[in-house]
Write an enzyme that holds these catalytic residues in place. Structure first.
Site, PDB file in Angstrom:
ATOM      1  N   ASP A  12       0.809  -1.228   0.000  1.00  0.00           N
ATOM      2  CA  ASP A  12       0.000   0.000   0.000  1.00  0.00           C
ATOM      3  C   ASP A  12       0.835   1.267   0.000  1.00  0.00           C
ATOM      4  O   ASP A  12       0.427   2.303   0.538  1.00  0.00           O
ATOM      5  CB  ASP A  12      -0.965   0.010   1.207  1.00  0.00           C
ATOM      6  CG  ASP A  12      -1.859  -1.213   1.216  1.00  0.00           C
ATOM      7  OD1 ASP A  12      -2.194  -1.701   0.134  1.00  0.00           O
ATOM      8  OD2 ASP A  12      -2.211  -1.683   2.320  1.00  0.00           O
ATOM      9  N   GLY A  14       1.457   2.968  -2.544  1.00  0.00           N
ATOM     10  CA  GLY A  14       1.007   3.849  -3.632  1.00  0.00           C
ATOM     11  C   GLY A  14       1.526   3.342  -4.975  1.00  0.00           C
ATOM     12  O   GLY A  14       1.699   4.122  -5.918  1.00  0.00           O
ATOM     13  N   ALA A  38      -3.974  -8.084  -3.628  1.00  0.00           N
ATOM     14  CA  ALA A  38      -3.512  -6.731  -3.929  1.00  0.00           C
ATOM     15  C   ALA A  38      -4.700  -5.790  -4.098  1.00  0.00           C
ATOM     16  O   ALA A  38      -5.780  -6.206  -4.512  1.00  0.00           O
ATOM     17  CB  ALA A  38      -2.686  -6.736  -5.217  1.00  0.00           C
ATOM     18  N   HIS A  40      -4.646  -2.036  -5.760  1.00  0.00           N
ATOM     19  CA  HIS A  40      -3.847  -0.931  -6.293  1.00  0.00           C
ATOM     20  C   HIS A  40      -4.784   0.159  -6.798  1.00  0.00           C
ATOM     21  O   HIS A  40      -5.559  -0.066  -7.718  1.00  0.00           O
ATOM     22  CB  HIS A  40      -2.938  -1.434  -7.422  1.00  0.00           C
ATOM     23  CG  HIS A  40      -1.908  -2.422  -6.952  1.00  0.00           C
ATOM     24  ND1 HIS A  40      -1.023  -3.052  -7.789  1.00  0.00           N
ATOM     25  CD2 HIS A  40      -1.622  -2.880  -5.701  1.00  0.00           C
ATOM     26  CE1 HIS A  40      -0.249  -3.854  -7.069  1.00  0.00           C
ATOM     27  NE2 HIS A  40      -0.596  -3.776  -5.810  1.00  0.00           N
ATOM     28  N   THR A  41      -4.689   1.324  -6.177  1.00  0.00           N
ATOM     29  CA  THR A  41      -5.629   2.400  -6.489  1.00  0.00           C
ATOM     30  C   THR A  41      -5.063   3.358  -7.531  1.00  0.00           C
ATOM     31  O   THR A  41      -3.930   3.807  -7.410  1.00  0.00           O
ATOM     32  CB  THR A  41      -5.939   3.215  -5.205  1.00  0.00           C
ATOM     33  OG1 THR A  41      -6.176   2.284  -4.148  1.00  0.00           O
ATOM     34  CG2 THR A  41      -7.129   4.124  -5.393  1.00  0.00           C
ATOM     35  N   THR A 128      -5.850 -11.709   3.866  1.00  0.00           N
ATOM     36  CA  THR A 128      -6.958 -11.038   3.180  1.00  0.00           C
ATOM     37  C   THR A 128      -8.114 -12.008   2.942  1.00  0.00           C
ATOM     38  O   THR A 128      -9.179 -11.587   2.488  1.00  0.00           O
ATOM     39  CB  THR A 128      -6.496 -10.475   1.818  1.00  0.00           C
ATOM     40  OG1 THR A 128      -5.978 -11.574   1.041  1.00  0.00           O
ATOM     41  CG2 THR A 128      -5.426  -9.417   1.975  1.00  0.00           C
ATOM     42  N   THR A 238       3.150 -12.499   3.124  1.00  0.00           N
ATOM     43  CA  THR A 238       2.297 -13.138   2.127  1.00  0.00           C
ATOM     44  C   THR A 238       3.045 -14.358   1.594  1.00  0.00           C
ATOM     45  O   THR A 238       4.145 -14.669   2.054  1.00  0.00           O
ATOM     46  CB  THR A 238       1.876 -12.131   1.030  1.00  0.00           C
ATOM     47  OG1 THR A 238       0.835 -12.736   0.251  1.00  0.00           O
ATOM     48  CG2 THR A 238       3.035 -11.714   0.142  1.00  0.00           C
ATOM     49  N   THR A 300      -9.687  -5.066   1.643  1.00  0.00           N
ATOM     50  CA  THR A 300     -10.549  -5.559   2.720  1.00  0.00           C
ATOM     51  C   THR A 300     -11.239  -4.439   3.500  1.00  0.00           C
ATOM     52  O   THR A 300     -12.112  -4.717   4.318  1.00  0.00           O
ATOM     53  CB  THR A 300      -9.717  -6.393   3.725  1.00  0.00           C
ATOM     54  OG1 THR A 300      -8.679  -5.557   4.228  1.00  0.00           O
ATOM     55  CG2 THR A 300      -9.110  -7.614   3.077  1.00  0.00           C
ATOM     56  N   PRO A 303      -8.852  -0.932   8.707  1.00  0.00           N
ATOM     57  CA  PRO A 303      -8.002   0.242   8.984  1.00  0.00           C
ATOM     58  C   PRO A 303      -6.538  -0.186   8.958  1.00  0.00           C
ATOM     59  O   PRO A 303      -6.190  -1.239   9.477  1.00  0.00           O
ATOM     60  CB  PRO A 303      -8.417   0.676  10.386  1.00  0.00           C
ATOM     61  CG  PRO A 303      -9.298  -0.387  10.930  1.00  0.00           C
ATOM     62  CD  PRO A 303      -9.743  -1.271   9.813  1.00  0.00           C
ATOM     63  N   ARG A 304      -5.700   0.629   8.319  1.00  0.00           N
ATOM     64  CA  ARG A 304      -4.264   0.297   8.291  1.00  0.00           C
ATOM     65  C   ARG A 304      -3.608   0.848   9.547  1.00  0.00           C
ATOM     66  O   ARG A 304      -3.950   1.941  10.005  1.00  0.00           O
ATOM     67  CB  ARG A 304      -3.602   0.921   7.068  1.00  0.00           C
ATOM     68  CG  ARG A 304      -4.100   0.325   5.761  1.00  0.00           C
ATOM     69  CD  ARG A 304      -3.507   1.071   4.561  1.00  0.00           C
ATOM     70  NE  ARG A 304      -4.021   0.539   3.308  1.00  0.00           N
ATOM     71  CZ  ARG A 304      -4.141   1.248   2.181  1.00  0.00           C
ATOM     72  NH1 ARG A 304      -3.778   2.508   2.159  1.00  0.00           N
ATOM     73  NH2 ARG A 304      -4.616   0.680   1.091  1.00  0.00           N
TER      74      ARG A 304
HETATM   75  P1  GDP Z   1      -0.774   0.172  -3.475  1.00  0.00           P
HETATM   76  O1  GDP Z   1      -1.346  -1.087  -2.950  1.00  0.00           O
HETATM   77  O2  GDP Z   1       0.681   0.300  -3.222  1.00  0.00           O
HETATM   78  O3  GDP Z   1      -1.112   0.420  -4.915  1.00  0.00           O
HETATM   79  O4  GDP Z   1      -1.469   1.352  -2.633  1.00  0.00           O
HETATM   80  P2  GDP Z   1      -3.028   1.490  -2.305  1.00  0.00           P
HETATM   81  O5  GDP Z   1      -3.756   1.884  -3.526  1.00  0.00           O
HETATM   82  O6  GDP Z   1      -3.519   0.297  -1.574  1.00  0.00           O
HETATM   83  O7  GDP Z   1      -3.002   2.654  -1.225  1.00  0.00           O
HETATM   84  C1  GDP Z   1      -2.477   3.906  -1.532  1.00  0.00           C
HETATM   85  C2  GDP Z   1      -3.573   4.960  -1.274  1.00  0.00           C
HETATM   86  O8  GDP Z   1      -2.987   6.230  -1.237  1.00  0.00           O
HETATM   87  C3  GDP Z   1      -4.613   5.033  -2.376  1.00  0.00           C
HETATM   88  O9  GDP Z   1      -5.836   5.394  -1.796  1.00  0.00           O
HETATM   89  C4  GDP Z   1      -4.080   6.115  -3.288  1.00  0.00           C
HETATM   90  O10 GDP Z   1      -5.109   6.749  -4.022  1.00  0.00           O
HETATM   91  C5  GDP Z   1      -3.482   7.049  -2.295  1.00  0.00           C
HETATM   92  N1  GDP Z   1      -2.295   7.814  -2.768  1.00  0.00           N
HETATM   93  C6  GDP Z   1      -1.299   7.416  -3.593  1.00  0.00           C
HETATM   94  N2  GDP Z   1      -0.337   8.362  -3.678  1.00  0.00           N
HETATM   95  C7  GDP Z   1      -0.751   9.377  -2.886  1.00  0.00           C
HETATM   96  C8  GDP Z   1      -0.180  10.644  -2.518  1.00  0.00           C
HETATM   97  O11 GDP Z   1       0.909  11.019  -2.925  1.00  0.00           O
HETATM   98  N3  GDP Z   1      -0.903  11.413  -1.654  1.00  0.00           N
HETATM   99  C9  GDP Z   1      -2.098  11.034  -1.141  1.00  0.00           C
HETATM  100  N4  GDP Z   1      -2.708  11.832  -0.295  1.00  0.00           N
HETATM  101  N5  GDP Z   1      -2.667   9.857  -1.469  1.00  0.00           N
HETATM  102  C10 GDP Z   1      -1.990   9.046  -2.317  1.00  0.00           C
HETATM  103  P1  IMO Z   2      -0.891  -4.335  -2.106  1.00  0.00           P
HETATM  104  O1  IMO Z   2      -0.440  -4.936  -3.402  1.00  0.00           O
HETATM  105  C1  IMO Z   2      -0.939  -4.609   2.243  1.00  0.00           C
HETATM  106  C2  IMO Z   2      -1.087  -8.634   3.962  1.00  0.00           C
HETATM  107  C3  IMO Z   2      -2.357  -9.085   4.664  1.00  0.00           C
HETATM  108  C4  IMO Z   2      -1.779 -10.018   5.710  1.00  0.00           C
HETATM  109  C5  IMO Z   2      -0.612 -10.679   4.972  1.00  0.00           C
HETATM  110  C6  IMO Z   2      -0.939 -12.056   4.414  1.00  0.00           C
HETATM  111  O2  IMO Z   2      -2.188  -3.611  -2.195  1.00  0.00           O
HETATM  112  O3  IMO Z   2       0.204  -3.522  -1.497  1.00  0.00           O
HETATM  113  P2  IMO Z   2      -2.402 -12.828   2.319  1.00  0.00           P
HETATM  114  O4  IMO Z   2      -3.862 -12.644   2.031  1.00  0.00           O
HETATM  115  O5  IMO Z   2      -1.496 -12.250   1.294  1.00  0.00           O
HETATM  116  O6  IMO Z   2      -2.049 -14.253   2.636  1.00  0.00           O
HETATM  117  O7  IMO Z   2      -2.170 -12.018   3.703  1.00  0.00           O
HETATM  118  O8  IMO Z   2      -0.281  -9.800   3.912  1.00  0.00           O
HETATM  119  N1  IMO Z   2      -1.288  -8.157   2.569  1.00  0.00           N
HETATM  120  C7  IMO Z   2      -1.197  -6.886   2.193  1.00  0.00           C
HETATM  121  N2  IMO Z   2      -1.000  -5.764   2.933  1.00  0.00           N
HETATM  122  N3  IMO Z   2      -1.035  -4.533   0.897  1.00  0.00           N
HETATM  123  C8  IMO Z   2      -1.224  -5.634   0.146  1.00  0.00           C
HETATM  124  O9  IMO Z   2      -1.201  -5.613  -1.187  1.00  0.00           O
HETATM  125  C9  IMO Z   2      -1.346  -6.880   0.797  1.00  0.00           C
HETATM  126  N4  IMO Z   2      -1.539  -8.144   0.385  1.00  0.00           N
HETATM  127  C10 IMO Z   2      -1.482  -8.915   1.470  1.00  0.00           C
HETATM  128  O10 IMO Z   2      -3.034  -7.978   5.246  1.00  0.00           O
HETATM  129  O11 IMO Z   2      -1.232  -9.284   6.766  1.00  0.00           O
HETATM  130 MG    MG Z   3      -2.922  -1.749  -1.753  1.00  0.00          MG
END
Ligand code: GDP
Ligand code: IMO
Ligand code: MG
Length: 423
Positions: A12, A14, A38, A40-41, A128, A238, A300, A303-304
């Site tokens: 997470d 970004g 995963a 990815h936003t 997850t 994971t 899911t 809260p992170r």
């Molecule tokens: P990923 O799993 O690494 O792709 O990340 P996620 O999408 O799970 O979580 C990143 C969150 O932060 C998403 O809600 C994005 O839209 C947001 N995000 C990404 N870059 C930035 C940033 O530079 N600033 C802010 N405020 N939000 C961001």
């Molecule tokens: P992205 O790609 C954050 C975490 C789960 C759990 C552990 C094992 O969005 O960054 P799993 O379901 O993989 O067997 O769970 O890994 N986890 C993540 N945490 N971002 C993710 O993916 C994750 N994918 C799995 O929360 O602690």
């Molecule tokens: Mg993510």
């Protein structure tokens, strides 16, 4: 040309936003590990897309996206994503491909993942629940079903029968759960298998041919370095290799063909699920970060957990991934915090650790040695040039660079594609 984008913390960071940003300059975006765990936003003009299996470059209509052999594919999740994209006018046919060798996540994998985590009791991992570990376990146990098997009526039926024999034994005898019926699942999956046919290819040959033709490939990492099965905070990890090395086994790209590795680094630290997190902030400031950073799981909704930037782990991420450069994300979220802390070392039983200890016992019980820096109040989310950043923001970035030894090539200051400062 092959570029890898990898998470340097606990996921997470970004990555979705960063991959979408770089995708405009490449031809192919390919996932190499993980599955529908995963999230990815990508946000474009206020419209939010969350990708679980489909590579984050799919929003560009001229890009090819590949789901590699190292990924575990849940067809149910895949088709949900495809139909959501189609509803938004984004067509994937002819430009989305899945490796013949990718393993398929079946309903029993998801069920077993959820039951197993419940039965772990105090050792619960907080997965997850998407059947990730259980699909990979079957792969290594050599009773998995690959995409190529999934498409073949006879092979699929046989493999399903063998897999269910063992799973049903566990469901019945051990977990006291209902048994699953081979014929019913076979029938249920018939239309899904039909729909999947057009996407499945020999992706190893395809990608290597494209590389040889001079095309640009972006390998998209899921999760992050400290969720890596080998180098993460085992067992709170994971079941795959998110590190850059995963590209070789997860896409069939030889190490000699990787040109650049880019790390995605959140300006602070977050983690979802269980496991050690030395710089976690447990008071109101953690809650403040969660709120201003909107830190809730993209898959899911959990809260992170939020904490200070930990330079020790990012330094290790540089080593193990061979990072050439990094993009710092979510720097805007730190505005308005009077004093910022950076974890610079750990202390355990009187000994100081300047490097990430692979021993989870040490990592779980250590005390963090922090450095404190002055924060900034300005809203930086519309800044386009590094020079325009507040003095203290630049100092914070400089210190991250010094402590981790990484070159910063970009700074993300908001979730939209264009909210990026290039250095
Ligand atoms: P990923 O799993 O690494 O792709 O990340 P996620 O999408 O799970 O979580 C990143 C969150 O932060 C998403 O809600 C994005 O839209 C947001 N995000 C990404 N870059 C930035 C940033 O530079 N600033 C802010 N405020 N939000 C961001
Ligand atoms: P992205 O790609 C954050 C975490 C789960 C759990 C552990 C094992 O969005 O960054 P799993 O379901 O993989 O067997 O769970 O890994 N986890 C993540 N945490 N971002 C993710 O993916 C994750 N994918 C799995 O929360 O602690
Ligand atoms: Mg993510």
């Amino acid at each position: 040309m092959v570029i890898v984008v990898v998470g340097t913390q606990w996921g997470d960071e970004g990555k979705g936003k960063v991959i979408d940003y770089f995708a405009r300059d490449v031809d192919i975006i390919a996932r190499y590990q993980g599955g529908a765990n995963a999230g990815h936003t990508v946000i474009i003009n206020g419209k939010k897309f969350i990708f679980h299996l489909i590579p984050s470059g799919i929003l560009y209509p001229d890009k090819i996206c590949v789901i590699g052999n190292g990924v575990v594919v849940d067809p149910v999740s895949l088709f949900e994503e495809i139909s959501l994209l189609e509803k938004n006018g984004i067509k994937v046919d002819g430009r989305l491909f899945i490796s013949e060798n990718a393993h398929i996540t079946m309903p029993y994998h998801k069920l077993l993942d959820q039951i197993e985590d419940k039965f772990r009791g105090k050792g619960k991992l907080g997965t997850t629940g998407r059947g990730i570990g259980t699909t990979y376990a079957d792969k290594y146990n050599r009773i998995g079903i690959r995409a190529v098997d999934f498409l073949d009526d006879d092979v699929f039926y046989e493999k399903l029968k063998i897999a269910l024999e063992l799973k049903n034994y566990l469901f019945r005898e051990y977990y006291k759960e209902k048994m699953l019926n081979t014929d019913r699942i076979y029938k249920e999956y018939k239309p899904v298998r039909e729909k999947m046919k057009k996407y499945v290819i020999n992706s190893v040959l395809f990608i290597n041919e494209m590389i040889d033709k001079g095309k640009k490939i972006l390998a998209e990492g899921a999760q992050g370095t400290f969720l890596d099965i080998d180098f993460g905070t085992y067992p709170y990890v994971t079941a795959s290799n998110p590190i850059s090395g995963g590209v070789c086994t997860g896409l069939g790209i030889p190490p000699t063909k990787i040109d650049k590795v880019i790390g995605v680094v959140k300006a602070y630290t977050t983690r979802v699920g269980k496991g050690p997190f030395p710089t976690e902030i447990k008071d109101f400031l953690g809650e403040k970060l969660r709120r201003s950073g909107n830190e809730y799981g993209a898959t899911t909704g959990r809260p992170r957990r939020c904490g200070w930037f930990d330079s020790v782990i990012v330094k290790f991420a540089k080593t193990v991934n061979g990072l050439d450069e990094v993009i710092i994300t979510k720097l805007d979220v730190l505005s308005g915090i009077e004093k910022l802390k950076i974890g610079v070392a750990y202390k355990y039983e009187g000994k100081t650790y300047n490097d990430y200890p692979l021993n989870t016992k040490i990592f779980s019980n250590c005390e963090v040695i922090y450095e404190e820096m002055d924060g900034w109040n300005e809203d930086i989310s519309n800044i386009k040039k590094y020079e325009k950043l507040p003095k203290n923001t630049k100092k914070y970035l400089e210190r991250i660079k010094e402590l981790t030894g990484v070159k910063i090539s970009g700074i993300s200051v908001g979730s939209e594609r264009e909210q990026m400062i290039k250095l």
